[in-house]
Design a protein around this motif. Structure first.
Motif, PDB file in Angstrom:
ATOM      1  N   UNK A 143       0.941  -1.583  -0.014  1.00 43.74           N
ATOM      2  CA  UNK A 143      -0.302   0.211  -0.180  1.00 43.74           C
ATOM      3  C   UNK A 143       0.659   0.792  -0.217  1.00 43.74           C
ATOM      4  N   UNK A 144       1.916   1.074   0.501  1.00 35.85           N
ATOM      5  CA  UNK A 144       2.845   1.978   0.781  1.00 35.85           C
ATOM      6  C   UNK A 144       3.334   2.808  -0.152  1.00 35.85           C
ATOM      7  N   UNK A 145       4.130   1.595  -1.548  1.00 39.54           N
ATOM      8  CA  UNK A 145       5.049   1.521  -2.582  1.00 39.54           C
ATOM      9  C   UNK A 145       3.795   1.506  -3.606  1.00 39.54           C
ATOM     10  N   UNK A 146       2.644   1.932  -3.635  1.00 40.54           N
ATOM     11  CA  UNK A 146       1.720   1.631  -4.312  1.00 40.54           C
ATOM     12  C   UNK A 146       1.999   0.363  -5.400  1.00 40.54           C
ATOM     13  N   UNK A 147       2.818  -0.660  -5.173  1.00 37.69           N
ATOM     14  CA  UNK A 147       2.708  -2.020  -5.769  1.00 37.69           C
ATOM     15  C   UNK A 147       2.903  -3.072  -5.275  1.00 37.69           C
ATOM     16  N   UNK A 148       2.030  -4.344  -6.000  1.00 35.12           N
ATOM     17  CA  UNK A 148       2.263  -5.648  -5.786  1.00 35.12           C
ATOM     18  C   UNK A 148       3.192  -6.555  -5.566  1.00 35.12           C
ATOM     19  N   UNK A 149       2.942  -7.449  -5.125  1.00 39.00           N
ATOM     20  CA  UNK A 149       3.987  -8.708  -5.216  1.00 39.00           C
ATOM     21  C   UNK A 149       5.181  -8.649  -4.247  1.00 39.00           C
ATOM     22  N   UNK A 150       4.856  -7.269  -3.619  1.00 35.14           N
ATOM     23  CA  UNK A 150       6.008  -7.172  -2.336  1.00 35.14           C
ATOM     24  C   UNK A 150       6.135  -8.521  -1.086  1.00 35.14           C
ATOM     25  N   UNK A 151       6.696  -8.789  -0.946  1.00 36.22           N
ATOM     26  CA  UNK A 151       6.394  -9.875  -0.266  1.00 36.22           C
ATOM     27  C   UNK A 151       7.892 -10.783   0.343  1.00 36.22           C
ATOM     28  N   UNK A 152       8.629 -10.109   0.044  1.00 39.16           N
ATOM     29  CA  UNK A 152      10.600 -10.187   1.028  1.00 39.16           C
ATOM     30  C   UNK A 152      10.572  -8.938   0.868  1.00 39.16           C
ATOM     31  N   UNK A 153      11.564  -9.509   2.522  1.00 37.28           N
ATOM     32  CA  UNK A 153      12.275  -8.302   2.918  1.00 37.28           C
ATOM     33  C   UNK A 153      13.814  -8.097   1.511  1.00 37.28           C
ATOM     34  N   UNK A 154      13.505  -6.650   1.512  1.00 35.84           N
ATOM     35  CA  UNK A 154      15.000  -6.360   0.211  1.00 35.84           C
ATOM     36  C   UNK A 154      15.977  -6.273   1.761  1.00 35.84           C
ATOM     37  N   UNK A 155      17.578  -6.715   0.973  1.00 35.49           N
ATOM     38  CA  UNK A 155      18.221  -7.444   1.291  1.00 35.49           C
ATOM     39  C   UNK A 155      19.345  -6.927   1.307  1.00 35.49           C
ATOM     40  N   UNK A 156      20.425  -6.399   1.251  1.00 31.27           N
ATOM     41  CA  UNK A 156      21.975  -6.395   0.880  1.00 31.27           C
ATOM     42  C   UNK A 156      22.444  -7.009   1.394  1.00 31.27           C
ATOM     43  N   UNK A 157      23.331  -7.745  -0.228  1.00 29.33           N
ATOM     44  CA  UNK A 157      24.741  -8.477   0.429  1.00 29.33           C
ATOM     45  C   UNK A 157      25.816  -7.822  -0.327  1.00 29.33           C
ATOM     46  N   UNK A 158      27.190  -8.974   0.163  1.00 28.71           N
ATOM     47  CA  UNK A 158      28.312  -8.629  -0.536  1.00 28.71           C
ATOM     48  C   UNK A 158      28.285  -8.383  -1.698  1.00 28.71           C
ATOM     49  N   UNK A 159      27.566  -9.880  -2.809  1.00 25.33           N
ATOM     50  CA  UNK A 159      27.596  -9.334  -3.604  1.00 25.33           C
ATOM     51  C   UNK A 159      26.443  -9.098  -4.708  1.00 25.33           C
ATOM     52  N   UNK A 160      25.809  -8.384  -3.833  1.00 29.92           N
ATOM     53  CA  UNK A 160      24.339  -8.447  -5.152  1.00 29.92           C
ATOM     54  C   UNK A 160      23.160  -7.400  -3.840  1.00 29.92           C
ATOM     55  N   UNK A 161      22.295  -7.537  -4.065  1.00 32.59           N
ATOM     56  CA  UNK A 161      20.689  -7.702  -3.606  1.00 32.59           C
ATOM     57  C   UNK A 161      19.188  -7.309  -4.096  1.00 32.59           C
ATOM     58  N   UNK A 162      18.523  -7.643  -2.585  1.00 34.41           N
ATOM     59  CA  UNK A 162      17.359  -8.463  -3.036  1.00 34.41           C
ATOM     60  C   UNK A 162      16.626  -7.653  -3.171  1.00 34.41           C
ATOM     61  N   UNK A 163      15.300  -7.735  -4.607  1.00 35.00           N
ATOM     62  CA  UNK A 163      14.036  -6.395  -3.797  1.00 35.00           C
ATOM     63  C   UNK A 163      13.053  -6.960  -3.434  1.00 35.00           C
ATOM     64  N   UNK A 164      12.257  -6.657  -2.846  1.00 33.20           N
ATOM     65  CA  UNK A 164      11.256  -6.348  -2.059  1.00 33.20           C
ATOM     66  C   UNK A 164      10.304  -8.188  -3.107  1.00 33.20           C
ATOM     67  N   UNK A 165      10.129  -7.870  -4.487  1.00 30.33           N
ATOM     68  CA  UNK A 165       9.264  -8.451  -5.369  1.00 30.33           C
ATOM     69  C   UNK A 165      10.482  -9.988  -5.173  1.00 30.33           C
ATOM     70  N   UNK A 166      11.109 -10.616  -4.486  1.00 33.22           N
ATOM     71  CA  UNK A 166      12.053 -11.567  -5.150  1.00 33.22           C
ATOM     72  C   UNK A 166      12.968 -11.316  -6.118  1.00 33.22           C
ATOM     73  N   UNK A 167      13.198 -10.483  -6.582  1.00 33.16           N
ATOM     74  CA  UNK A 167      14.270  -9.906  -7.545  1.00 33.16           C
ATOM     75  C   UNK A 167      16.154  -9.820  -7.269  1.00 33.16           C
ATOM     76  N   UNK A 168      16.788 -11.286  -7.635  1.00 32.91           N
ATOM     77  CA  UNK A 168      18.461 -10.076  -7.319  1.00 32.91           C
ATOM     78  C   UNK A 168      19.144  -9.748  -7.728  1.00 32.91           C
ATOM     79  N   UNK A 169      19.790  -8.387  -7.982  1.00 34.57           N
ATOM     80  CA  UNK A 169      19.986  -7.818  -8.215  1.00 34.57           C
ATOM     81  C   UNK A 169      21.620  -8.003  -8.157  1.00 34.57           C
ATOM     82  N   UNK A 170      23.111  -8.709  -9.400  1.00 34.15           N
ATOM     83  CA  UNK A 170      24.337  -8.859  -8.504  1.00 34.15           C
ATOM     84  C   UNK A 170      25.460  -7.607  -8.664  1.00 34.15           C
ATOM     85  N   UNK A 171      26.138  -7.144  -8.433  1.00 32.93           N
ATOM     86  CA  UNK A 171      26.602  -6.124  -7.961  1.00 32.93           C
ATOM     87  C   UNK A 171      27.383  -5.418  -9.054  1.00 32.93           C
ATOM     88  N   UNK A 172      27.449  -6.569 -10.287  1.00 38.01           N
ATOM     89  CA  UNK A 172      27.528  -5.717 -11.803  1.00 38.01           C
ATOM     90  C   UNK A 172      26.762  -5.280 -12.423  1.00 38.01           C
TER      91      UNK A 172
END
Length: 334
Positions: A143-172
């Protein structure tokens, strides 16, 4: 021969290849509406800054009880994939009438014109599973982001990060916008922090509590464990036919998948522009009382008490001395 194939299940890749200009995003199972055969389609994303013209991979499909149904090479040739674009989802790498339970993909060579990047010798890295949000927190965040499918915690890793939608984005990929849901990583994390603020005892707050070493970004988690050669699972397939679990994550549009030629060029109508994810904002830590402050306050109280006690009599003595001097001056000097 062409046949309409309907999406049945889709699961994300649980590993990535460090340093690769291409990211293996997900595997999708489709079913033909005439033959009933299963088609396996793989989705990749160009995370480099140049246009890619070809990709060579090695894949392995397994059935029930880990039986290898197919192990082969596949080539995506004569493509023009711009930075941030997805490709491969319209090419069936394998078609079978048998149930498929897992797919393993290894990147071999990536081409940019005559330039080639060899990936055979790079060891894949396993990704930790994304953390699910509670249903209440998920609804509030959507509701706050006005989007659907945000069912995961956003997390930052040494080699990338997770979005709340579940997509992983490597540091590259080097981006702060999710190429799948369009969320801004910083805004997303700030929104989640705001929702968690009144619930300081919430267990999901732990991901924001660990400071990181650089750029003021939130929680960083140490490097992921090396891949144990466990393939990406396609959940929910049994010998009686594929089920609808896991649910489709990108819509269920019917697609026409080329089945006549094995190494056909990928469709240029690759869906979606660039997407990437927010990072977490650090929650301010409570300030602890220090002994030095207490000593300072005690000393200040003792000084104030001494002033209150001695200032009035000293003032009275000074006033009397001034009056006496004035009286002597007027009596004897004038």
């Amino acid at each position: 021969m062409e046949e309409n194939f309907n999406p049945v299940a889709r699961t994300r890749a649980n590993y990535y290849t460090p340093g690769s200009p291409v990211q293996f995003v997900c595997v999708e199972l489709l079913k033909g509406d005439i033959s009933g055969e299963h088609a396996v389609c793989l989705t990749f994303k160009n995370i480099s800054r140049v246009t890619l013209t070809a990709l060579e991979i090695h894949f392995k499909c397994k059935g029930v009880d880990g039986v290898v149904l197919c192990e082969d090479q596949f080539e995506y040739r004569d493509i023009q994939v711009k930075p941030g674009e997805l490709f491969g989802m319209d090419d069936a790498v394998f078609i079978t009438s048998k149930a498929i339970t897992s797919v393993d993909v290894s990147l071999r060579n990536v081409y940019n014109g005559k330039r080639v990047v060899h990936l055979d010798g790079i060891k894949r890295v396993r990704l930790p599973a994304p953390r699910r949000l509670s249903p209440e927190l998920q609804k509030a965040l959507e509701a706050r982001m006005n989007r659907t499918g945000l069912k995961y915690q956003p997390q930052v890793f040494e080699n990338g990060w997770y979005c709340a939608c579940g997509a992983f984005h490597p540091k590259e990929e080097d981006t702060v916008y999710c190429s799948e849901c369009g969320c801004d990583r910083i805004l997303l994390q700030n929104a989640l922090n705001t929702l968690l603020q009144p619930e300081k005892s919430h267990p999901e707050q732990a991901v924001m509590d660990t400071p990181i070493a650089s750029k003021g970004e939130p929680t960083r988690i140490a490097g992921a464990a090396p891949l144990r050669e466990e393939p990406t699972r396609v959940a929910g397939f049994q010998s009686g036919g594929p089920s609808l679990t896991p649910p489709l994550e990108g819509g269920g549009d019917t697609r026409v998948v080329p089945v006549g030629g094995r190494k056909s060029p990928v469709s240029q109508e690759a869906a979606g522009g660039t997407r990437v994810v927010p990072a977490a904002a650090r929650r301010p830590q409570p300030v602890q009382d220090q002994p030095e402050d207490e000593e300072y306050e005690d000393e200040g109280d003792s000084v104030a008490e001494a002033l209150i006690r001695w200032v009035p009599p000293i003032t009275a003595i000074i006033c009397a001395a001034v009056a006496l001097c004035g009286f002597v001056y007027y009596q004897f000097m004038l």
